[in-house]
Write an enzyme that holds these catalytic residues in place. Structure first.
Site, PDB file in Angstrom:
ATOM      1  N   LEU A 165       0.831  -1.202   0.000  1.00  0.00           N
ATOM      2  CA  LEU A 165       0.000   0.000   0.000  1.00  0.00           C
ATOM      3  C   LEU A 165       0.863   1.248   0.000  1.00  0.00           C
ATOM      4  O   LEU A 165       0.645   2.169  -0.794  1.00  0.00           O
ATOM      5  CB  LEU A 165      -0.930  -0.005   1.215  1.00  0.00           C
ATOM      6  CG  LEU A 165      -1.754   1.271   1.434  1.00  0.00           C
ATOM      7  CD1 LEU A 165      -2.628   1.567   0.219  1.00  0.00           C
ATOM      8  CD2 LEU A 165      -2.605   1.149   2.693  1.00  0.00           C
ATOM      9  N   ARG A 223      -4.779   2.494  10.431  1.00  0.00           N
ATOM     10  CA  ARG A 223      -5.632   2.000  11.504  1.00  0.00           C
ATOM     11  C   ARG A 223      -5.791   3.080  12.568  1.00  0.00           C
ATOM     12  O   ARG A 223      -4.872   3.871  12.814  1.00  0.00           O
ATOM     13  CB  ARG A 223      -5.021   0.755  12.167  1.00  0.00           C
ATOM     14  CG  ARG A 223      -5.267  -0.556  11.427  1.00  0.00           C
ATOM     15  CD  ARG A 223      -6.729  -0.961  11.501  1.00  0.00           C
ATOM     16  NE  ARG A 223      -6.983  -2.278  10.927  1.00  0.00           N
ATOM     17  CZ  ARG A 223      -7.283  -2.518   9.661  1.00  0.00           C
ATOM     18  NH1 ARG A 223      -7.327  -1.507   8.807  1.00  0.00           N
ATOM     19  NH2 ARG A 223      -7.528  -3.753   9.236  1.00  0.00           N
ATOM     20  N   ASP A 248      -9.476   8.096   7.769  1.00  0.00           N
ATOM     21  CA  ASP A 248     -10.528   7.153   7.386  1.00  0.00           C
ATOM     22  C   ASP A 248     -10.744   6.118   8.487  1.00  0.00           C
ATOM     23  O   ASP A 248     -11.614   5.273   8.380  1.00  0.00           O
ATOM     24  CB  ASP A 248     -10.141   6.446   6.077  1.00  0.00           C
ATOM     25  CG  ASP A 248     -11.239   5.529   5.562  1.00  0.00           C
ATOM     26  OD1 ASP A 248     -12.356   6.029   5.312  1.00  0.00           O
ATOM     27  OD2 ASP A 248     -10.986   4.306   5.407  1.00  0.00           O
ATOM     28  N   GLU A 253     -14.554   2.045  16.431  1.00  0.00           N
ATOM     29  CA  GLU A 253     -15.443   2.074  15.271  1.00  0.00           C
ATOM     30  C   GLU A 253     -16.635   1.162  15.502  1.00  0.00           C
ATOM     31  O   GLU A 253     -16.494   0.114  16.142  1.00  0.00           O
ATOM     32  CB  GLU A 253     -14.675   1.643  14.019  1.00  0.00           C
ATOM     33  CG  GLU A 253     -13.518   2.566  13.662  1.00  0.00           C
ATOM     34  CD  GLU A 253     -12.757   2.130  12.413  1.00  0.00           C
ATOM     35  OE1 GLU A 253     -13.105   1.072  11.833  1.00  0.00           O
ATOM     36  OE2 GLU A 253     -11.818   2.835  12.020  1.00  0.00           O
ATOM     37  N   HIS A 255     -14.189   4.870   7.515  1.00  0.00           N
ATOM     38  CA  HIS A 255     -13.512   3.601   7.201  1.00  0.00           C
ATOM     39  C   HIS A 255     -14.062   3.007   5.906  1.00  0.00           C
ATOM     40  O   HIS A 255     -14.463   1.844   5.837  1.00  0.00           O
ATOM     41  CB  HIS A 255     -13.650   2.600   8.347  1.00  0.00           C
ATOM     42  CG  HIS A 255     -12.541   1.582   8.345  1.00  0.00           C
ATOM     43  ND1 HIS A 255     -12.055   1.013   9.492  1.00  0.00           N
ATOM     44  CD2 HIS A 255     -11.830   1.025   7.319  1.00  0.00           C
ATOM     45  CE1 HIS A 255     -11.087   0.154   9.198  1.00  0.00           C
ATOM     46  NE2 HIS A 255     -10.941   0.156   7.880  1.00  0.00           N
ATOM     47  N   ILE A 256     -14.002   3.811   4.869  1.00  0.00           N
ATOM     48  CA  ILE A 256     -14.588   3.428   3.592  1.00  0.00           C
ATOM     49  C   ILE A 256     -13.544   3.395   2.478  1.00  0.00           C
ATOM     50  O   ILE A 256     -13.861   3.139   1.310  1.00  0.00           O
ATOM     51  CB  ILE A 256     -15.747   4.395   3.239  1.00  0.00           C
ATOM     52  CG1 ILE A 256     -16.739   3.750   2.263  1.00  0.00           C
ATOM     53  CG2 ILE A 256     -15.209   5.723   2.712  1.00  0.00           C
ATOM     54  CD1 ILE A 256     -17.564   2.665   2.864  1.00  0.00           C
ATOM     55  N   ALA A 257     -12.276   3.640   2.818  1.00  0.00           N
ATOM     56  CA  ALA A 257     -11.230   3.707   1.790  1.00  0.00           C
ATOM     57  C   ALA A 257     -11.116   2.408   0.999  1.00  0.00           C
ATOM     58  O   ALA A 257     -10.761   2.416  -0.174  1.00  0.00           O
ATOM     59  CB  ALA A 257      -9.880   4.046   2.431  1.00  0.00           C
ATOM     60  N   TRP A 258     -11.402   1.286   1.637  1.00  0.00           N
ATOM     61  CA  TRP A 258     -11.261  -0.022   0.999  1.00  0.00           C
ATOM     62  C   TRP A 258     -12.354  -0.306  -0.023  1.00  0.00           C
ATOM     63  O   TRP A 258     -12.223  -1.209  -0.859  1.00  0.00           O
ATOM     64  CB  TRP A 258     -11.338  -1.123   2.069  1.00  0.00           C
ATOM     65  CG  TRP A 258     -12.690  -1.190   2.723  1.00  0.00           C
ATOM     66  CD1 TRP A 258     -13.122  -0.441   3.773  1.00  0.00           C
ATOM     67  CD2 TRP A 258     -13.798  -2.002   2.327  1.00  0.00           C
ATOM     68  NE1 TRP A 258     -14.428  -0.752   4.078  1.00  0.00           N
ATOM     69  CE2 TRP A 258     -14.867  -1.711   3.205  1.00  0.00           C
ATOM     70  CE3 TRP A 258     -13.976  -2.961   1.326  1.00  0.00           C
ATOM     71  CZ2 TRP A 258     -16.110  -2.334   3.095  1.00  0.00           C
ATOM     72  CZ3 TRP A 258     -15.217  -3.580   1.223  1.00  0.00           C
ATOM     73  CH2 TRP A 258     -16.256  -3.265   2.106  1.00  0.00           C
TER      74      TRP A 258
END
Length: 330
Positions: free
Chosen positions: A165, A243, A267, A272, A297-300
């Site tokens: 990444l 994270r 993100d 969460e 937490h939507i980057a994926w």
């Protein structure tokens, strides 16, 4: 596996990735859209394999179920699984390497631009006062909280986490004209810094973009806090697509309020799902004049990510059934 009985598979939180998984061996598959921590012990009773995307798997949960032989993380991260307990009990843990690098790297860059160009504040300011704010001001220059921004060619991006990444983000940053450096791990003495890396504190001092792409573990927990913000340049922006827990959230808010850094976007969160009741970042974002941009937490989230997660998790469990576990963390 020598046992010829159907493999009992329990998927604790399919809500994140659909459709349902399929397997080419005898099995009993049970899935739940999501699972509260209190529900996990009863749901995993008799399970051979647990699939989890974000539901924590703790020692207490494993104490309640002695049949578990494998935990399949439907993600690259396994920090929500008690790996030490799994190791002690011989439980196989697998993950999905590079699960969503394409999507996360692109989202990281989009967050960078959102902060750098103050996109959210510009949007909100333009809509303020029934849309009359721009007309009243006569200029949109005041929409920027941190003054006139530079461009990519003015930035040095320090990447903390040199895995797949981090390297993908580095390629995009270089293509945009940034100078890109990779930071050494925190605490590594200057004389032991690896070739191609920049000493940790030096990277904090000399970069204008801090990009976090590293896993959360004992060495990276609270890696960025008050001491690090104190040495950063005032025009630095911090982007976290790694994270929650790698950045001390209270210290980040303080740094933004004091002007120690100019902006940040994340993100990921310490807890969460995040909301005003459990996240200082969510509580304070509205008070930071556009300096903090949040995404849930939507980057994926992308078609390619979903396809890979489904394919690799199914393959990991198939391989486990054959007695040749793949993509094992332990």
């Amino acid at each position: 596996m020598a046992d010829t009985n159907p493999l009992k598979i329990v998927h604790l939180d399919y809500i994140h990735v659909r459709p349902a998984l399929t397997f080419n061996f005898p099995h009993i598959y049970t899935e739940y859209p999501t699972s509260a921590i209190s529900e996990v012990p009863s749901r995993i009773q008799g399970a051979d394999v647990i699939i989890t995307c974000r539901v924590p798997i703790t020692t207490a949960m494993l104490d309640s179920c002695s049949t578990v032989k494998m935990i399949s993380a439907m993600a690259i991260g396994t920090d929500h699984i008690d790996l030490q307990t799994c190791k002690e009990r011989g439980i196989v843990v697998s993950n999905v390497p590079a699960a969503s690098n394409e999507s996360v790297s692109e989202h990281a860059i989009s967050l960078y631009f959102a902060v750098k160009r103050n996109v959210v504040r510009c949007h909100n300011t333009l809509l303020a006062g029934d849309g009359e704010e721009w007309l009243r001001r006569g200029t949109s220059i005041g929409f920027f909280a941190s003054g006139m921004p530079g461009t990519c060619k003015d930035d040095t991006m320090a990447i903390f986490g040199a895995g797949e990444l981090g390297n993908r983000v580095a390629k995009i940053g270089s293509a945009l004209g940034m100078k890109v450096i990779f930071a050494e791990r925190k605490g590594v003495p200057v004389e032991e810094v690896r070739s191609g890396r920049v000493e940790f504190v030096e990277a904090c001092k000399t970069s204008t973009v801090i990009m976090l792409t590293c896993p959360l573990n004992a060495s990276t927990a609270n890696m960025i806090g008050a001491a690090e913000f104190a040495v950063m340049q005032k025009n630095t922006v911090l982007i976290n697509v790694a994270r929650g827990g790698i950045v001390t959230e209270e210290d980040l808010v303080d740094a933004l309020k004091s002007g120690a850094i100019s902006g940040a976007a994340t993100d990921v969160f310490m807890e969460e799902p995040a909301g005003k009741n459990n996240s200082v970042l969510v509580r304070e974002a509205a008070n930071l004049e556009g300096k903090l941009t949040l995404s849930p937490h939507i980057a994926w989230f992308a078609t390619s990510s979903r396809e890979k997660l489904n394919r690799v998790v199914a393959s990991n469990i198939e391989d486990f059934f054959k007695g040749t576990p793949s993509n094992t963390v332990i």
